[in-house]
Scaffold this motif. Structure first.
Motif, PDB file in Angstrom:
ATOM      1  N   SER A 119       0.857  -1.207   0.000  1.00  0.00           N
ATOM      2  CA  SER A 119       0.000   0.000   0.000  1.00  0.00           C
ATOM      3  C   SER A 119       0.879   1.238   0.000  1.00  0.00           C
ATOM      4  CB  SER A 119      -0.908   0.004   1.226  1.00  0.00           C
ATOM      5  OG  SER A 119      -1.565   1.239   1.316  1.00  0.00           O
ATOM      6  N   VAL A 120       0.458   2.254  -0.767  1.00  0.00           N
ATOM      7  CA  VAL A 120       1.222   3.514  -0.756  1.00  0.00           C
ATOM      8  C   VAL A 120       0.841   4.358   0.457  1.00  0.00           C
ATOM      9  CG1 VAL A 120       1.598   3.643  -3.241  1.00  0.00           C
ATOM     10  CG2 VAL A 120      -0.489   4.599  -2.250  1.00  0.00           C
ATOM     11  N   GLY A 121      -0.269   4.060   1.050  1.00  0.00           N
ATOM     12  CA  GLY A 121      -0.723   4.832   2.229  1.00  0.00           C
ATOM     13  C   GLY A 121      -0.094   4.270   3.482  1.00  0.00           C
ATOM     14  N   GLU A 122      -0.640   4.689   4.590  1.00  0.00           N
ATOM     15  CA  GLU A 122      -0.133   4.198   5.864  1.00  0.00           C
ATOM     16  C   GLU A 122      -0.376   2.716   5.937  1.00  0.00           C
ATOM     17  OE1 GLU A 122      -1.842   6.365   9.096  1.00  0.00           O
ATOM     18  OE2 GLU A 122      -1.446   8.283   8.137  1.00  0.00           O
ATOM     19  N   GLU A 123       0.461   2.119   6.638  1.00  0.00           N
ATOM     20  CA  GLU A 123       0.410   0.652   6.703  1.00  0.00           C
ATOM     21  C   GLU A 123      -0.926   0.153   7.230  1.00  0.00           C
ATOM     22  OE1 GLU A 123       2.407  -1.912   5.780  1.00  0.00           O
ATOM     23  OE2 GLU A 123       3.437  -0.369   4.636  1.00  0.00           O
ATOM     24  N   ARG A 124      -1.432   0.886   8.288  1.00  0.00           N
ATOM     25  CA  ARG A 124      -2.639   0.364   8.917  1.00  0.00           C
ATOM     26  C   ARG A 124      -3.882   1.198   8.606  1.00  0.00           C
ATOM     27  NH1 ARG A 124      -0.486  -1.485  14.879  1.00  0.00           N
ATOM     28  NH2 ARG A 124       1.061  -2.960  14.124  1.00  0.00           N
ATOM     29  N   ALA A 125      -3.735   1.974   7.556  1.00  0.00           N
ATOM     30  CA  ALA A 125      -4.884   2.839   7.233  1.00  0.00           C
ATOM     31  C   ALA A 125      -6.078   2.003   6.822  1.00  0.00           C
ATOM     32  CB  ALA A 125      -4.514   3.770   6.097  1.00  0.00           C
ATOM     33  N   GLU A 126      -7.230   2.539   7.233  1.00  0.00           N
ATOM     34  CA  GLU A 126      -8.482   1.849   6.877  1.00  0.00           C
ATOM     35  C   GLU A 126      -8.780   2.111   5.407  1.00  0.00           C
ATOM     36  OE1 GLU A 126     -10.778  -0.026   8.570  1.00  0.00           O
ATOM     37  OE2 GLU A 126      -9.243  -0.189  10.130  1.00  0.00           O
ATOM     38  N   VAL A 127      -9.294   1.169   4.782  1.00  0.00           N
ATOM     39  CA  VAL A 127      -9.649   1.353   3.376  1.00  0.00           C
ATOM     40  C   VAL A 127     -11.001   2.067   3.298  1.00  0.00           C
ATOM     41  CG1 VAL A 127     -10.175   0.165   1.224  1.00  0.00           C
ATOM     42  CG2 VAL A 127      -8.388  -0.706   2.727  1.00  0.00           C
ATOM     43  N   ARG A 128     -10.994   3.076   2.494  1.00  0.00           N
ATOM     44  CA  ARG A 128     -12.260   3.830   2.350  1.00  0.00           C
ATOM     45  C   ARG A 128     -13.236   3.048   1.493  1.00  0.00           C
ATOM     46  NH1 ARG A 128     -11.084   9.669   0.271  1.00  0.00           N
ATOM     47  NH2 ARG A 128      -9.498   8.575  -0.932  1.00  0.00           N
ATOM     48  N   GLY A 129     -14.453   3.328   1.712  1.00  0.00           N
ATOM     49  CA  GLY A 129     -15.472   2.669   0.899  1.00  0.00           C
ATOM     50  C   GLY A 129     -15.381   3.141  -0.546  1.00  0.00           C
ATOM     51  N   ILE A 130     -16.080   2.467  -1.382  1.00  0.00           N
ATOM     52  CA  ILE A 130     -16.018   2.798  -2.807  1.00  0.00           C
ATOM     53  C   ILE A 130     -16.768   4.105  -3.046  1.00  0.00           C
ATOM     54  CG2 ILE A 130     -16.723   2.018  -5.104  1.00  0.00           C
ATOM     55  CD1 ILE A 130     -16.456  -0.852  -3.950  1.00  0.00           C
ATOM     56  N   LEU A 131     -16.098   5.001  -3.733  1.00  0.00           N
ATOM     57  CA  LEU A 131     -16.716   6.314  -4.000  1.00  0.00           C
ATOM     58  C   LEU A 131     -17.680   6.216  -5.162  1.00  0.00           C
ATOM     59  CD1 LEU A 131     -13.572   8.603  -3.719  1.00  0.00           C
ATOM     60  CD2 LEU A 131     -15.355   8.256  -2.009  1.00  0.00           C
ATOM     61  N   GLY A 132     -18.577   7.151  -5.183  1.00  0.00           N
ATOM     62  CA  GLY A 132     -19.532   7.204  -6.298  1.00  0.00           C
ATOM     63  C   GLY A 132     -18.838   7.667  -7.559  1.00  0.00           C
ATOM     64  N   PRO A 133     -19.567   7.659  -8.640  1.00  0.00           N
ATOM     65  CA  PRO A 133     -18.941   8.067  -9.903  1.00  0.00           C
ATOM     66  C   PRO A 133     -18.598   9.562  -9.898  1.00  0.00           C
ATOM     67  CG  PRO A 133     -21.287   7.715 -10.187  1.00  0.00           C
ATOM     68  CD  PRO A 133     -20.961   7.277  -8.816  1.00  0.00           C
ATOM     69  N   GLU A 134     -17.535   9.904 -10.536  1.00  0.00           N
ATOM     70  CA  GLU A 134     -17.123  11.318 -10.636  1.00  0.00           C
ATOM     71  C   GLU A 134     -18.053  12.077 -11.574  1.00  0.00           C
ATOM     72  OE1 GLU A 134     -14.731  13.443  -9.464  1.00  0.00           O
ATOM     73  OE2 GLU A 134     -14.452  11.919  -7.896  1.00  0.00           O
TER      74      GLU A 134
END
Lengths: 313, 334
Positions: A119-134
């Motif tokens: 992961s490029v983010g923090e090791e233990r970061a929570e995964v965000r839910g799936i975003l809506g369409p742009e």
């Protein structure tokens, strides 16, 4: 229990524990595994290739298994002699070591396969839910404008029908009150410009007309139907309405008197006198208007128009 | 005064001097009448205006307001013959204009002229005589001549009728129809004197005495004053203003807010009489030109009996005077 019997029971228990593993022992071997790319991150599509040696024939699953950590988009089986290439394309949405759910390949079920996802983010970061369409660029601006186009007139109507009514009326009244004053000043400017060409009759007709309009607006009754004598009698009321001394507007009486002679007796009035009358009118009106505006600004000074006892209306 | 006023231009200094002299003469008349009559300046001015315009005046007022005294004083100041005719229900036209009488000595019928053959007539309580008498008098007023038998006799000049009406006690009267009222140049409303004037009346006539009025106006003077008045300058816009006033009193013109109170508006006679009276008023002030003030000043007297209020006006207790006031406050002055 005898020793023989005890040994038999123990043997039976052992046999029961071991037998399934013997019966269902893997009938395949993974001889090689490759991951493309070698290092992958959350959200990247990854191809997992497993070279499987199996005694039984393998075939691609009819249904792609589902994983909780992401998507398994395809599973292919390619036969290579007595070996098979099993190729999976996965898109992980979680970092860490992820286990592929069992894959039914006909005679064999691949199980226990796992792979590492960085992961490029923090090791233990929570995964965000799936975003809506742009949305398309500018969509928000357009929506905002639509909302404003609906809301602003609606709010304006509600305001004007309610508390804003008095305010709007006051503003309009103030504006209307200024109109004859500005008109008079414009008329004076125009008369001054054309003083060489206008006859005395036309000159005084326009000047008195503009003064009548102003007096109508200030005194609240029809001064266009008033004669010069009547207009002169209203001058103290006009001055009082602006908060000036009752005699402040008296010089206009002379203008009205001369105007009558010019208009109805054909009297010739010298340019010098006419210019003097214009100056008198302008100076008086500017003074009265400034006094009136100053008076309006004073708290509690919004009184009605003055009573004109002899207005005859 | 100049002998030949017709050769003088209205804008000339000579005419201005003539107007000034006319004003002085009228002022002297007023003062002389004022020696006998206290107050009632509007009534006296109205009578003088009637004579100078060649019209006749209708006077409305309660009894005891010096109407008779004013007209007799005017007759004395004017060196004019004066007759008072008390209109009663049994009056006949012949009592007014005269009749043919048989002269026994000559065996011929001869005309016997009635009291109407005078310079100044006071037709007292004109609404108490029947229509045929009113009609005979109003015809004489209009024609300025009377036919007795087969002969037509001109009435003396100046000829001025002051008719009076009592606004109260309308029982048994014959109100003048609108067409007859229209023949009067003015209708003057005589009001009570002020307390100061009444006190002065008491001091002056509490003891009966003859004020000994002097004759100031001779028939030739009246003629000259009339000629001077006729030459008073009236600007086109003043004439248009007069027409606008009269037209606005009628319903058929552009709608005005007070039209619902008007049953009938003023006739074209009103236009003519407003014009004439405004000129005389300018002469009173010593001006050789008419101002809108003159028109406005005479408008109530000229228009009040020509504008008929509607039922709606009567319901709201609006009189003709109120309607004239509304009219004057609406029509733009030039």
């Amino acid at each position: 229990m005898s020793g023989a019997a005890r040994r038999f029971v123990l043997w039976l228990l052992f046999a029961c524990a071991v037998a399934p593993s013997v019966v269902f022992a893997q009938s395949y071997n993974i001889v090689e595994s490759v991951r493309l790319p070698a290092e992958s991150f959350v959200g990247d599509p990854i191809e997992l290739r497993y070279r499987v040696r199996s005694a039984v024939e393998l075939e691609a699953p009819t249904r792609v298994p589902e994983a909780a950590w992401g998507d398994i988009t395809s599973v292919r089986v390619i036969e290579r002699g007595d070996e098979y290439d099993v190729r999976l394309i996965v898109v992980p949405f979680e970092p860490g070591t992820l286990t592929i759910p069992p894959i039914d390949l006909g005679g064999v079920s691949l199980d226990g396969l796992s792979f590492l996802v960085s992961s490029v983010g923090e090791e233990r970061a929570e995964v965000r839910g799936i975003l809506g369409p742009e949305r398309l660029p500018g969509t928000r601006l357009v929506m905002l404008m639509i909302v404003l186009a609906v809301a602003v007139p609606l709010l304006a109507i509600l305001y004007l029908a309610g508390p804003g009514r008095a305010v709007v009326r006051r503003v309009l009244a103030r504006h209307r009150a200024r109109v004859p004053y500005r008109k008079l000043l414009r008329a004076i400017d125009q008369l001054e410009k054309n003083i060489r060409y206008d006859t005395a009759r036309d000159f005084y007709t326009h000047l008195v007309g503009a003064l009548q309009d102003l007096m109508t607006s200030r005194l609240g009754f029809e001064c266009r139907a008033a004669t010069s004598t009547e207009l002169t009698s209203y001058l103290p009321a006009l001055a009082a309405q602006c908060g000036a001394d009752a005699q402040a507007a008296a010089p206009l009486g002379g203008v009205f008197e001369t105007a009558d002679s010019a208009k109805f007796a054909g009297a010739q009035v010298r340019r010098k006198v006419r210019l003097e009358h214009l100056r008198t009118c302008r100076a008086l009106m500017v003074e009265l208007e400034s006094l009136r505006r100053r008076r309006r600004r004073l708290p509690g000074s919004r009184t009605g128009r003055p009573e004109v006892a002899d207005a005859g209306v | 005064m100049n002998k030949d006023t017709t050769t003088i231009s209205p804008s000339s200094p000579e005419f201005a001097a003539e107007v000034s002299r006319a004003r002085d003469l009228i002022e002297r008349c007023r003062q002389e009448i004022g020696r006998a009559v206290v107050g009632q300046a509007a009534m006296i001015d109205g009578m003088l205006m009637g004579i100078l315009t060649g019209g006749h005046v209708l006077l409305e007022g309660v009894p005891g307001l010096a109407k008779t005294l004013a007209i007799t004083s005017l007759a004395r100041v004017m060196d004019a013959s004066f007759r008072r005719i008390q209109f009663t229900p049994d009056l006949l036209p012949a009592d007014l204009i005269g009749t043919m009488v048989y002269r026994q000595q000559t065996g011929e019928f001869m005309a016997r002229k009635g009291p109407i053959f005078s310079n100044i007539i006071l037709a007292d309580e004109v609404n108490r005589a029947p229509a045929k008498v009113q009609s005979a008098m109003l015809e004489s007023m209009q024609e300025r001549q009377v036919t007795i038998g087969e002969t037509t006799y001109p009435l003396p000049a100046p000829f001025f009728v002051l008719a009076t009406q009592n606004p109260i006690e309308q029982e048994g009267t014959y109100p003048l129809p609108e067409a007859q009222l229209d023949r009067f140049i003015m209708k003057l409303a005589v009001t009570y004197p002020s307390p100061e004037e009444e006190l002065q009346i008491l001091k002056r006539v509490g003891v009966e005495h003859d004020p000994g009025l002097k004759t100031i106006l001779f028939p030739s003077d009246v003629q000259r004053l009339q000629q001077a008045a006729s030459k008073i300058q009236v600007d086109d816009r003043i004439q248009e203003y007069i027409v606008a006033l009269v037209m606005s009193s009628r319903k058929q013109t552009e709608s005005r807010s007070f039209h619902r109170y008007v049953e009938f508006g003023a006739s074209p006679r009103a236009t003519i009489f407003l014009f004439r009276c405004a000129k005389v008023r300018a002469l009173f002030d010593g001006r050789s030109h008419v101002l809108p003030d003159d028109v406005k000043a005479v408008a109530p007297s000229v228009l009040r009996h020509r504008i008929i209020p509607s039922y709606e006006a009567e319901a709201e207790q609006l009189t003709s005077d109120d309607l004239v006031g509304l009219l004057l406050s609406t029509v733009a002055v030039p």
